[in-house]
Design a protein around this motif. Structure first.
Motif, PDB file in Angstrom:
ATOM      1  N   ASP A  34       0.829  -1.205   0.000  1.00 26.73           N
ATOM      2  CA  ASP A  34       0.000   0.000   0.000  1.00 26.73           C
ATOM      3  C   ASP A  34       0.866   1.260   0.000  1.00 26.73           C
ATOM      4  N   ASP A  92      -0.035   7.070   3.301  1.00 29.00           N
ATOM      5  CA  ASP A  92      -0.105   5.860   4.137  1.00 29.00           C
ATOM      6  C   ASP A  92       0.642   6.049   5.456  1.00 29.00           C
ATOM      7  N   HIS A 118      -4.796   6.366   6.107  1.00 36.34           N
ATOM      8  CA  HIS A 118      -5.967   5.624   6.591  1.00 36.34           C
ATOM      9  C   HIS A 118      -5.677   4.945   7.928  1.00 36.34           C
ATOM     10  N   HIS A 119      -4.713   5.480   8.661  1.00 35.97           N
ATOM     11  CA  HIS A 119      -4.447   4.992  10.015  1.00 35.97           C
ATOM     12  C   HIS A 119      -5.079   5.943  11.031  1.00 35.97           C
ATOM     13  N   ALA A 138      -4.593   3.155   1.617  1.00 34.40           N
ATOM     14  CA  ALA A 138      -4.219   4.542   1.314  1.00 34.40           C
ATOM     15  C   ALA A 138      -4.354   4.789  -0.183  1.00 34.40           C
ATOM     16  N   ASP A 168      -3.482  -4.463   1.162  1.00 32.84           N
ATOM     17  CA  ASP A 168      -3.974  -4.020   2.472  1.00 32.84           C
ATOM     18  C   ASP A 168      -5.274  -4.727   2.871  1.00 32.84           C
TER      19      ASP A 168
HETATM   20 MN   LIG Z   1      -1.965   1.109   4.209  1.00 40.75          MN
END
Ligand SMILES: [Mn+2]
Length: 328
Positions: A34, A92, A118-119, A138, A168
């Motif tokens: 990703d 990411d 996207h964390h 991401a 992912d």
């Molecule tokens: Mn990722």
């Protein structure tokens, strides 16, 4: 968790991309599919907009064969060799720990900063950002930016974006393989990318040493407590014996979690003076909370941490923490 304030729309990010020039696009340390896909996808957008761009990743260890199968990955520069640029995009990855010191220095030197991630994060330092922990990858965010920027959606963009989504979501098998993941995959597939080819190149490119590492980890695997937690480790001597690289140890955790009754898998890998731990959950257990006990983090279903000190001490410590946290 508090959501970071002032989330930018994809259109606002697309406008910012047009407004600036001289870019560095950078992913996180220990790059995965990703991360590389996001860097290459964002680079394709910027090139389509006629911008100057340096795509970089942390190449502390060489990329494994699977990552190198992503078209363009072989030409990525090491973050240590990047020259400072006016605009810095983190993909990411949001926090300093995920970016690593070299990337953080480049971000500090930039006049304008953008983050797509996207964390879960509680705050974001970037001038403009979009952080969506519900996004499957991401690269899905990169894809949305591409659509908002109205650049051509060709294979050079869709290939890396699809690779990030495929990896992912664990080949569309994890909990994040939701309707949105399939809808975006369908959009990417519509560009004419070779879905079977991408999958084969990524997942059937293991080295002999990587399979030896899997065999070793499987052989010494322990099932803790009621048998729902699989634990194993790889020592430096194991790697030396088979001339294995760190990259050769990446897929080992998948062997542990492939057992029926296992709901959480954990592998420890010695790296110089440190021990890196990887955790995976199959049943909704939040392994990022367990990683957090050791100063690490990640996603609910996939997380990691790093411990200082010798492997034998880490083994005792981590096994005890797993049994305590999971009540097994
Ligand atoms: Mn990722």
């Amino acid at each position: 968790m508090t959501a970071p304030a002032d989330q930018a729309s994809f259109v606002a990010i697309a406008q910012a991309l047009r407004a600036h020039d001289d870019y560095i696009v950078c992913g996180h340390v220990s790059p995965d599919g990703d991360c590389i896909g996001s860097v290459l996808g964002m680079t394709a957008i910027l090139k389509a907009l006629g911008k100057e761009v340096q795509p970089v990743v942390a190449l502390k260890e060489p990329l494994d064969a699977a990552l190198l199968s992503i078209p363009g990955a072989a030409s990525l520069a090491d973050v240590l060799e990047a020259r400072p640029a006016a605009t810095f995009i983190a993909v990411d990855a949001s926090g300093d720990d995920r970016l690593g010191p070299a990337a953080c220095a480049l971000r500090q030197a930039a006049r304008f900063t953008i983050t797509l991630d996207h964390h879960e994060v509680s705050e974001c330092q970037a001038d403009i950002f979009h952080i969506d922990p519900s996004a499957p990858s991401a690269t899905c965010l990169v894809w949305e930016v591409a659509k908002a920027a109205k650049v051509p959606l060709g294979v050079d963009l869709a290939g890396p974006c699809y690779t990030g989504l495929m990896t992912d979501t664990g080949r569309f098998q994890y909990q994040n393989a939701d309707q949105r993941a399939f809808a975006l995959a369908s959009e990417m597939a519509a560009t004419g990318i070779n879905i079977a080819g991408i999958s084969t190149a990524f997942y059937q490119s293991k080295t002999w040493a990587a399979v030896q590492m899997e065999a070793l980890a499987a052989q010494r695997m322990e099932l803790l407590g009621d048998g729902s937690v699989a634990f194993s480790f790889i020592a430096q001597e194991d790697m030396d014996r088979f001339c294995a690289s760190y990259a050769d140890c990446e897929g080992v955790i998948d062997i542990l979690r492939s057992i029926g009754q296992v709901r959480v898998a954990c592998i420890l890998k010695a790296r110089g003076d440190e021990v890196r731990g990887s955790l995976r959950a199959k049943d909704g257990t939040d392994v990022s909370a367990i990683a957090g006990r050791f100063g690490g983090g990640g996603h609910k279903a996939a997380a990691g941490f790093t411990l200082a000190g010798p492997l034998d001490e880490a083994i005792v410590q981590v096994k005890a923490a797993l049994q305590e946290a999971l009540g097994c």
